[in-house]
Design a protein around this motif. Structure first.
Motif, PDB file in Angstrom:
ATOM      1  N   ARG A 154       0.858  -1.195   0.000  1.00 24.06           N
ATOM      2  CA  ARG A 154       0.000   0.000   0.000  1.00 24.06           C
ATOM      3  C   ARG A 154       0.889   1.238   0.000  1.00 24.06           C
ATOM      4  NH1 ARG A 154      -3.390  -2.154  -1.847  1.00 24.06           N
ATOM      5  NH2 ARG A 154      -4.679  -3.738  -0.904  1.00 24.06           N
ATOM      6  N   PRO A 155       0.395   2.366  -0.562  1.00 18.26           N
ATOM      7  CA  PRO A 155       1.223   3.583  -0.546  1.00 18.26           C
ATOM      8  C   PRO A 155       1.442   4.105   0.868  1.00 18.26           C
ATOM      9  CG  PRO A 155      -0.759   3.885  -1.872  1.00 18.26           C
ATOM     10  CD  PRO A 155      -0.886   2.573  -1.220  1.00 18.26           C
ATOM     11  N   ILE A 156       2.647   4.644   1.102  1.00 13.96           N
ATOM     12  CA  ILE A 156       2.940   5.297   2.379  1.00 13.96           C
ATOM     13  C   ILE A 156       2.632   6.765   2.166  1.00 13.96           C
ATOM     14  CG2 ILE A 156       4.696   5.726   4.115  1.00 13.96           C
ATOM     15  CD1 ILE A 156       6.196   3.304   3.099  1.00 13.96           C
ATOM     16  N   TRP A 157       1.423   7.201   2.560  1.00 14.28           N
ATOM     17  CA  TRP A 157       0.977   8.555   2.247  1.00 14.28           C
ATOM     18  C   TRP A 157       1.806   9.596   2.969  1.00 14.28           C
ATOM     19  CZ3 TRP A 157      -1.580   8.436  -1.962  1.00 14.28           C
ATOM     20  CH2 TRP A 157      -2.460   7.402  -2.238  1.00 14.28           C
ATOM     21  N   MET A 168      10.951   2.077   3.593  1.00 13.69           N
ATOM     22  CA  MET A 168      10.418   1.280   2.492  1.00 13.69           C
ATOM     23  C   MET A 168      11.297   0.038   2.409  1.00 13.69           C
ATOM     24  SD  MET A 168       9.333   4.149  -0.309  1.00 13.69           S
ATOM     25  CE  MET A 168      10.779   5.132  -0.316  1.00 13.69           C
TER      26      MET A 168
ATOM     27  N   GLN B  74       4.721   1.967  -2.915  1.00 13.58           N
ATOM     28  CA  GLN B  74       4.796   2.668  -1.631  1.00 13.58           C
ATOM     29  C   GLN B  74       5.221   4.123  -1.753  1.00 13.58           C
ATOM     30  OE1 GLN B  74       7.470  -0.001   0.413  1.00 13.58           O
ATOM     31  NE2 GLN B  74       5.793  -0.780   1.638  1.00 13.58           N
ATOM     32  N   LYS B  75       6.046   4.457  -2.754  1.00 12.05           N
ATOM     33  CA  LYS B  75       6.569   5.826  -2.830  1.00 12.05           C
ATOM     34  C   LYS B  75       5.476   6.778  -3.292  1.00 12.05           C
ATOM     35  CE  LYS B  75      10.827   8.015  -4.287  1.00 12.05           C
ATOM     36  NZ  LYS B  75      11.217   8.437  -2.952  1.00 12.05           N
ATOM     37  N   VAL B  76       5.335   7.894  -2.585  1.00  6.88           N
ATOM     38  CA  VAL B  76       4.264   8.844  -2.884  1.00  6.88           C
ATOM     39  C   VAL B  76       4.885  10.195  -3.216  1.00  6.88           C
ATOM     40  CG1 VAL B  76       2.433  10.177  -1.792  1.00  6.88           C
ATOM     41  CG2 VAL B  76       2.451   7.721  -1.568  1.00  6.88           C
ATOM     42  N   GLN B  89      -1.651  13.861  -3.991  1.00  5.75           N
ATOM     43  CA  GLN B  89      -0.673  12.816  -3.695  1.00  5.75           C
ATOM     44  C   GLN B  89      -0.838  11.715  -4.718  1.00  5.75           C
ATOM     45  OE1 GLN B  89      -1.547  12.197   0.582  1.00  5.75           O
ATOM     46  NE2 GLN B  89       0.671  12.361   0.786  1.00  5.75           N
ATOM     47  N   THR B  91       0.955   8.015  -6.369  1.00  2.50           N
ATOM     48  CA  THR B  91       1.974   6.981  -6.183  1.00  2.50           C
ATOM     49  C   THR B  91       2.941   7.021  -7.371  1.00  2.50           C
ATOM     50  OG1 THR B  91       0.559   5.384  -7.267  1.00  2.50           O
ATOM     51  CG2 THR B  91       0.521   5.411  -4.862  1.00  2.50           C
TER      52      THR B  91
END
Lengths: 190, 179
Positions: A154-157, A168, B74-76, B89, B91
């Motif tokens: 899942r994205p790390i907001w 990460m 995971q990278k935003v 935001q 991804t």
């Protein structure tokens, strides 16, 4: 054909119960290759035992698992596809430990390396068969050293302040004891 | 050095060079680290921060960069339009699909020193998603920067001789049927 296979399975279970401890199985019959030869009037159909090619003796024959026997304990990675491909099925899954003879920790490490190799696209021919000719719609992005599956991440907001960043993960902690040929420490979190 | 005239030596020292870098299967961070060194001019012994001695860098195949780990998911990348409710935001996957050069551009921008020369150095960076380069840039290229990451070989890229030379580590039992 159903009845004989059931009987065979039942007999095998009886045998393993009798032998008790260890992986002792009853003497197995070798697989034969069916060869049909026609000479004039007579046709000979025979089953020949497949002879394996002679494998060289491993450097450490007293090891318990293949990795220890070949002195590869901390020396392989997701890149060594020639080694990893010996432990996988044609659809990409791992072979069972009781067949390959690996010890538990090495089996887990190899499984992790195989997963990372699949996600990096290094095993293109070991894919599960898709029956309908289904065209994959997702764009293929290049990746390597992926610890989690693509669908589960899942994205790390919000990563947090500099002193407390959410990392990460890269690589896998099972492979942290691998031999390093550089002085740089191995980082499992970026 | 021995046989060059003074004028030729001076030209070779102070001229602005054009470097090529292939980003195929490379992590954008390492690509950016190599380009930032050349854009600033730190690879030259005549480097000074004020003397504007940076070179041009052309990066090709930015569409085929490879992130380690699960960074694609995971990278935003965050930005704000300036208007209320304008916090966006995205991804890394979504950004890459929208613009294949954006990830490398942002990585290089954030690695450059945060001064007024950063914008000039970004003007000297040229990004191309595939390996198609305009002719006028192709004529300027001098040297290729070596790739930072060693790309591993796929199983079908090994020759049958290499596969046969690798020993079988375990012997299957007699009744084992390989699926």
């Amino acid at each position: 054909m159903a009845a004989p296979s059931l009987l065979r399975g039942g007999l095998k279970r009886l045998f393993t119960g009798l032998f008790g401890n260890g992986w002792v199985s009853p003497p197995a019959r070798a697989l034969r290759e069916v060869v049909e030869v026609t000479e004039g009037n007579t046709t000979t159909i025979e089953g020949r035992i497949i002879e394996d090619a002679e494998t060289p003796t491993p450097p450490n024959p007293s090891g318990q698992c293949p990795i220890c026997r070949w002195n590869l304990k901390h020396k392989y990675d997701y890149v060594d596809v020639l080694l990893l491909s010996q432990f996988i099925r044609s659809d990409g899954g791992m072979l069972p430990r009781r067949i390959t003879g690996l010890c538990l920790e090495e089996h887990k490490k190899i499984a992790v390396c195989v997963q990372m190799a699949h996600r990096a696209g290094l095993l293109p021919n070991h894919r599960p068969q898709l029956p309908e000719g289904h065209i994959p719609k997702k764009p293929k992005l290049n990746r390597y050293l992926t610890r989690w599956s693509v669908k589960s991440a899942r994205p790390i907001w919000s990563r947090g302040p500099k002193w407390c960043k959410k990392p990460m993960p890269v690589g896998h902690p099972l492979l942290k004891d691998n031999v390093k040929y550089t002085q740089k420490p191995l980082s499992l979190n970026h | 050095m021995a046989s060059y005239t003074k004028a030729a030596q001076q030209w070779a020292t102070f001229a602005r060079a054009w470097y090529l870098l292939d980003a195929k299967m490379q992590p954008p961070g390492k690509i950016a680290a190599a380009t930032v060194i050349r854009l600033e001019g730190r690879h030259k012994p005549i480097y000074h921060a004020l003397s504007d001695c940076g070179d041009h860098v052309v990066i090709i195949n930015t569409r085929h960069i490879a992130f380690s780990g699960n960074k694609w998911e995971q990278k935003v990348y965050s930005s704000h339009t300036g208007y209320p409710g304008g916090f966006k935001q995205v991804t890394a996957t979504q950004l890459h699909l929208k613009d294949p050069t954006a990830i490398v551009k942002l990585t290089v921008y954030r690695m450059l020193p945060k001064n007024l020369q950063r914008r000039t150095m970004m003007q000297r960076l040229h990004l191309f998603p595939e390996d198609i380069i305009p002719e006028d840039i192709q004529k300027n290229l001098l040297q290729e920067i070596p790739q930072p990451r060693a790309v591993p070989k796929r199983l079908d890229e090994y020759t049958p001789e290499e596969i046969a030379a690798f020993p079988k580590v375990w012997i299957p039992p007699k009744d084992f049927r390989r699926k």
